[in-house]
Design an enzyme around this catalytic site. Structure first.
Site, mmCIF file in Angstrom:
data_model
loop_
_atom_site.group_PDB
_atom_site.id
_atom_site.type_symbol
_atom_site.label_atom_id
_atom_site.label_comp_id
_atom_site.label_asym_id
_atom_site.label_seq_id
_atom_site.Cartn_x
_atom_site.Cartn_y
_atom_site.Cartn_z
ATOM 1 N N LYS A 89 53.402 46.457 11.779
ATOM 2 C CA LYS A 89 54.799 46.714 11.435
ATOM 3 C C LYS A 89 54.977 48.141 10.947
ATOM 4 O O LYS A 89 55.917 48.847 11.351
ATOM 5 C CB LYS A 89 55.249 45.709 10.374
ATOM 6 C CG LYS A 89 56.661 45.905 9.839
ATOM 7 C CD LYS A 89 56.709 46.699 8.526
ATOM 8 C CE LYS A 89 55.984 45.999 7.403
ATOM 9 N NZ LYS A 89 56.105 46.731 6.108
ATOM 10 N N LYS B 131 55.232 57.045 2.697
ATOM 11 C CA LYS B 131 54.391 55.872 2.953
ATOM 12 C C LYS B 131 54.104 55.726 4.446
ATOM 13 O O LYS B 131 52.997 55.356 4.851
ATOM 14 C CB LYS B 131 55.070 54.611 2.425
ATOM 15 C CG LYS B 131 54.268 53.317 2.669
ATOM 16 C CD LYS B 131 52.887 53.368 2.001
ATOM 17 C CE LYS B 131 52.043 52.128 2.347
ATOM 18 N NZ LYS B 131 52.513 50.907 1.684
#
Length: 298
Positions: free
Chosen positions: A239, A171
């Site tokens: 983030k 990811k």
């Protein structure tokens, strides 16, 4: 029918939970804000007032939360998932968190008698709503097989990519590619507009060639319309880019383009645009280009 608990009913979690209900599962949802729970109940699910109540009879627990500390808070403690889920339950973390944290939490989950899978998703809000997410899964193969029916309720591309933590690593790579694509598309749109090109036609032909991508398909028109309603917020991609750069540094991998794009994402968030869709990275490119044009005219 599987008894599922979904913790986190945000932009991604709520439509995923709804799709699991539509697939015939018995689903209980929990969210810190009660309004999201009520919305899920209206869609045919059940609501819980706490993590403890949500998971105590669940065969599968799916968490979809913003960041590593959020996941750690939900699974830990006497009221958390690990202390209250039935032994042998599958815990699927669909959040995007640090790979090292995913490994640590998987070890703790196994100590608590659970079967952990890190299974972050790609596809954004549109993919969550349509049930067409791409899911990259880390964990034991037997557990991945056991969760297959649940995954099929929310996604179309489901791939076991390795042991615990591997899903989060893949990811991170996904977010690197997506951010770089958004930045390149933003620059291309500003470039095309500067020359007065029919941008809709331009994106159509670009999409049919080697420059074509899902980013172009899903984000190009948003840039043309200056429509940055969030499907995936820039502050979350910020983030994620922090995860990418930290993991690359740890592995001694050079990502010069990724590091630059991470700075651009961070700069866009710092100027107050973190609540925009990540295609809102376009706003920084447009601002920088306008400033450059003013300098030239001066």
């Amino acid at each position: 029918m599987t008894t599922i608990s979904v913790i986190g009913l945000g932009i991604m979690g709520l439509p995923m939970a709804k799709n699991l209900v539509a697939a015939g599962h018995e689903v209980t949802g929990y969210n810190r804000s009660r309004g999201k729970v009520d919305a899920f109940v209206e869609a045919g699910g059940s609501g819980a007032d706490s993590v403890r109540d949500a998971v105590r009879e669940a065969e599968v627990i799916l968490t979809m939360l913003p960041d590593s500390p959020d996941v750690e808070a939900v699974v830990g403690g006497e009221d958390g998932v690990f202390a209250n889920a039935p032994e042998g339950a599958l815990w699927i973390d669909a959040s995007t968190i640090r790979p090292d944290v995913a490994v640590q939490l998987a070890d703790r989950a196994r100590e608590a008698g659970l079967r952990p899978l890190d299974a972050p998703v790609s596809g954004g809000e549109a993919g969550a709503v349509s049930g067409a997410l791409s899911i990259m899964v880390g964990g034991e193969k037997a557990d991945v097989d056991a969760a297959r029916e649940v995954f099929e309720g929310v996604g179309k591309t489901i791939v076991h990519v390795g042991p615990s933590g591997s899903g989060q690593t893949v990811k991170a790579a996904n977010q690197l590619i997506v951010a770089a694509n958004i930045q390149a598309l933003s620059e291309a749109v500003v470039f095309l507009e500067a020359y007065g090109v029919d941008t809709t036609a331009a994106l159509e032909v670009l999409g049919g060639g080697l420059a074509g991508s899902k980013v172009l398909d899903q984000k190009g028109q948003k840039m043309l319309d200056r429509d940055f309603q969030p499907g995936f917020r820039l502050q979350l991609h910020h983030k994620d880019m922090g995860i990418v750069t930290a993991a690359a540094r740890e592995a001694a991998v050079s990502i010069p383009l990724g590091a630059l794009v991470a700075q651009l994402v961070g700069a866009t968030v710092a100027r107050g645009d973190g609540g925009l869709d990540h295609s809102g990275l376009f706003t920084l490119v447009e601002t920088l280009s306008t400033a450059s044009g003013d300098d030239l005219q001066a």
